[in-house]
Design an enzyme around this catalytic site. Sequence first.
Site, PDB file in Angstrom:
ATOM      1  N   ASP A 110      55.803  65.404  38.622  1.00 46.46           N
ATOM      2  CA  ASP A 110      54.240  65.888  38.888  1.00 46.46           C
ATOM      3  C   ASP A 110      54.076  65.574  40.436  1.00 46.46           C
ATOM      4  O   ASP A 110      54.816  64.898  41.246  1.00 46.46           O
ATOM      5  CB  ASP A 110      53.205  64.948  38.148  1.00 46.46           C
ATOM      6  CG  ASP A 110      51.842  65.750  38.289  1.00 46.46           C
ATOM      7  OD1 ASP A 110      51.936  66.991  38.899  1.00 46.46           O
ATOM      8  OD2 ASP A 110      50.877  65.072  37.831  1.00 46.46           O
ATOM      9  N   LYS A 111      53.046  66.375  40.955  1.00 47.44           N
ATOM     10  CA  LYS A 111      52.730  66.095  42.522  1.00 47.44           C
ATOM     11  C   LYS A 111      51.210  65.977  42.483  1.00 47.44           C
ATOM     12  O   LYS A 111      50.529  66.658  41.672  1.00 47.44           O
ATOM     13  CB  LYS A 111      53.186  67.443  42.993  1.00 47.44           C
ATOM     14  CG  LYS A 111      52.799  67.765  44.162  1.00 47.44           C
ATOM     15  CD  LYS A 111      51.597  68.678  44.439  1.00 47.44           C
ATOM     16  CE  LYS A 111      51.054  68.841  45.842  1.00 47.44           C
ATOM     17  NZ  LYS A 111      49.543  69.540  45.458  1.00 47.44           N
ATOM     18  N   HIS A 112      50.809  65.273  43.426  1.00 48.75           N
ATOM     19  CA  HIS A 112      49.368  65.263  43.769  1.00 48.75           C
ATOM     20  C   HIS A 112      49.156  65.251  45.134  1.00 48.75           C
ATOM     21  O   HIS A 112      49.941  64.834  46.098  1.00 48.75           O
ATOM     22  CB  HIS A 112      49.128  63.476  43.047  1.00 48.75           C
ATOM     23  CG  HIS A 112      47.635  63.704  42.992  1.00 48.75           C
ATOM     24  ND1 HIS A 112      46.893  64.005  41.889  1.00 48.75           N
ATOM     25  CD2 HIS A 112      46.834  63.068  43.719  1.00 48.75           C
ATOM     26  CE1 HIS A 112      45.590  63.702  42.046  1.00 48.75           C
ATOM     27  NE2 HIS A 112      45.322  63.136  43.009  1.00 48.75           N
ATOM     28  N   SER A 113      47.967  65.632  45.415  1.00 45.92           N
ATOM     29  CA  SER A 113      47.602  65.756  46.920  1.00 45.92           C
ATOM     30  C   SER A 113      46.395  64.828  47.179  1.00 45.92           C
ATOM     31  O   SER A 113      45.501  64.650  46.465  1.00 45.92           O
ATOM     32  CB  SER A 113      47.297  67.280  47.333  1.00 45.92           C
ATOM     33  OG  SER A 113      46.543  67.252  48.480  1.00 45.92           O
ATOM     34  N   THR A 150      42.164  71.940  42.703  1.00 47.00           N
ATOM     35  CA  THR A 150      42.956  73.054  41.996  1.00 47.00           C
ATOM     36  C   THR A 150      42.319  73.708  40.667  1.00 47.00           C
ATOM     37  O   THR A 150      42.417  74.445  40.444  1.00 47.00           O
ATOM     38  CB  THR A 150      44.239  72.231  41.457  1.00 47.00           C
ATOM     39  OG1 THR A 150      44.932  71.716  42.704  1.00 47.00           O
ATOM     40  CG2 THR A 150      45.185  73.015  40.903  1.00 47.00           C
ATOM     41  N   ARG A 198      32.428  56.158  43.740  1.00 50.39           N
ATOM     42  CA  ARG A 198      32.863  56.069  44.977  1.00 50.39           C
ATOM     43  C   ARG A 198      32.205  57.207  45.894  1.00 50.39           C
ATOM     44  O   ARG A 198      31.959  57.153  46.921  1.00 50.39           O
ATOM     45  CB  ARG A 198      34.453  56.228  45.143  1.00 50.39           C
ATOM     46  CG  ARG A 198      35.291  54.781  44.636  1.00 50.39           C
ATOM     47  CD  ARG A 198      36.627  55.291  44.264  1.00 50.39           C
ATOM     48  NE  ARG A 198      37.413  55.755  45.238  1.00 50.39           N
ATOM     49  CZ  ARG A 198      38.485  56.696  45.300  1.00 50.39           C
ATOM     50  NH1 ARG A 198      38.986  57.063  44.285  1.00 50.39           N
ATOM     51  NH2 ARG A 198      39.179  57.053  46.419  1.00 50.39           N
ATOM     52  N   SER A 213      43.378  55.006  41.948  1.00 50.84           N
ATOM     53  CA  SER A 213      43.005  56.417  41.255  1.00 50.84           C
ATOM     54  C   SER A 213      44.151  57.486  40.894  1.00 50.84           C
ATOM     55  O   SER A 213      44.299  57.899  39.991  1.00 50.84           O
ATOM     56  CB  SER A 213      42.136  56.878  42.205  1.00 50.84           C
ATOM     57  OG  SER A 213      41.525  58.116  41.747  1.00 50.84           O
ATOM     58  N   LYS A 217      46.292  57.812  36.972  1.00 52.49           N
ATOM     59  CA  LYS A 217      46.529  59.336  36.278  1.00 52.49           C
ATOM     60  C   LYS A 217      47.736  59.613  35.994  1.00 52.49           C
ATOM     61  O   LYS A 217      48.073  60.289  35.050  1.00 52.49           O
ATOM     62  CB  LYS A 217      45.831  60.271  37.047  1.00 52.49           C
ATOM     63  CG  LYS A 217      44.105  60.166  36.923  1.00 52.49           C
ATOM     64  CD  LYS A 217      43.198  61.212  37.491  1.00 52.49           C
ATOM     65  CE  LYS A 217      43.387  61.288  38.809  1.00 52.49           C
ATOM     66  NZ  LYS A 217      42.407  60.453  39.652  1.00 52.49           N
ATOM     67  N   LYS A 218      48.735  59.248  36.986  1.00 47.50           N
ATOM     68  CA  LYS A 218      50.171  59.482  36.848  1.00 47.50           C
ATOM     69  C   LYS A 218      50.950  58.645  35.919  1.00 47.50           C
ATOM     70  O   LYS A 218      51.813  59.038  35.291  1.00 47.50           O
ATOM     71  CB  LYS A 218      50.670  59.654  38.237  1.00 47.50           C
ATOM     72  CG  LYS A 218      50.199  60.534  39.211  1.00 47.50           C
ATOM     73  CD  LYS A 218      50.125  62.010  38.667  1.00 47.50           C
ATOM     74  CE  LYS A 218      49.075  62.775  39.358  1.00 47.50           C
ATOM     75  NZ  LYS A 218      48.970  64.050  38.691  1.00 47.50           N
TER      76      LYS A 218
END
Length: 480
Positions: A110-113, A150, A198, A213, A217-218
């Site tokens: 997976d990828k997250h930004s 997204t 937050r 955070s 999730k990952k």
Amino acid sequence: MASPPPIPVVPGNRSGARGREPPDPPHPSKQLPELIRKKRDGSHLSEADIRDFVHAVVDGSAQGAQIGAMLMAIRLQGMDLEETALLTQALAMSGQKLEWPEAWQQQLVDKHSTGGVGDKVSLVLAPALAACGCKVPMISGRSLGHTGGTLDKLESVPGFNVIQSPEQMKLLLEQVGCCIVGQSEKLVPADGILYAARDVTATVDSLPLITASILSKKAVEGLSALVVDVKFGEAALFPDPKQARELARTLVGVGAGLGLRVAAALTAMDNPLGRSVGHSLEVEEALLCLDGAGPPDLRDLVTRLGGALLWLSGQVEAQSQGAARVARALDDGSARGRFQLMLAAQGVDPALAQALCSGSPARRRQLLPCAREQEELRAPADGTVERIRALPLALVLREIGAGRSRAGEPLRLGVGAELLVDVGQRLQRGTPWLRVHRDGAALSSAQRRALQRALVLSDRAPFTAPSPLEELILPTSVQP
Ligand code: IUR
């Protein structure tokens, strides 16, 4: 490039691992002032302290003021890597862990930004990786502040449903290879509560809170490898590259401590990514990239992040080989095919999914939400485009409905802007450089001025814009 180290097997952090233990009984919130005081005064929180705080958040015994106070104490005092890892684990354990067949272990990536302007990489990368044989259970976020999300971009495709149960996610991974879904009460509920808190307590820009955070999730996704795209530059959460690098190192370090193979890409977020900003405009541009075309900076980032993931998860020998494989999936239409399958499997009418994926750019525009009016801005002088500042552009677009000031606000999905010029290009005075898509009244003169200030011209000779990816920080050692 050497092969990555063998994948660590961490009990409870892999497919086929047992579900989490039943939660301990609720803790009374009267303990919370002590915990808050402890962090406020700069002490180290223990595993039990952190677990108690997260329990109280999820079972509702913590008052909003207490949650805010603890977040501010963490924001001001920080957390060391151990506390950050414990917070990550406590958040991850607040909900269900996703369970996958053993055979998928190596393929799960997976990828997250950390959030950008015009960043539609996930829309392209998830199906491209699926076309390369990966399983991508992507849990994504919404547009907030000046940055896009997204989930909102995908919701500009009529019918797309981001709410998918863990069972449905498994089916999606079986049938399509990827899914892009929202966080739910079942998945990391503590992060949902803390993230919202937050946002209204000026504690978003906290290194340990961001790290926990993202990684919580990952952690529930049971991944083999993760790449986090950490933005720096004017429109990033951490404009200063030094701070962004520190976040990147923290993500990689805490990830390794949890047995997650995490790489962090440092990417510039001064200019928007690609040529489109705004929800449906970005879906159009993602489709162009899935056609094997589209802007070079977007394709560059998609192929390099994908290449890193294929290498980190041990599926190719070198990052460049992985990047070439992702590029092939874009060029041969297989990534676009996966995107079409994902749209249909997540609720889009299959005929619409097909028309979108096989239609011309003009046809696609007819099928997606469209703003009512277009307005162009022209270059005020001759010059070379030095920068197109993403921040003022995004702030004006937010004002006219393309973004949110508060969580939950409705969006105008067709509102946005197309850049008509590239960084490094020579312009003559009067050349149209920006096309704004708007629903409401004409832009105010203040908005036009702000947008014109986004175009930075110089006397330099024309040049080729550099890749936005500056550095990839890889895990040095993995401590299961
Ligand atoms: N994405 C997340 O999932 N969490 C965060 O705190 C940020 C981005 I900033």
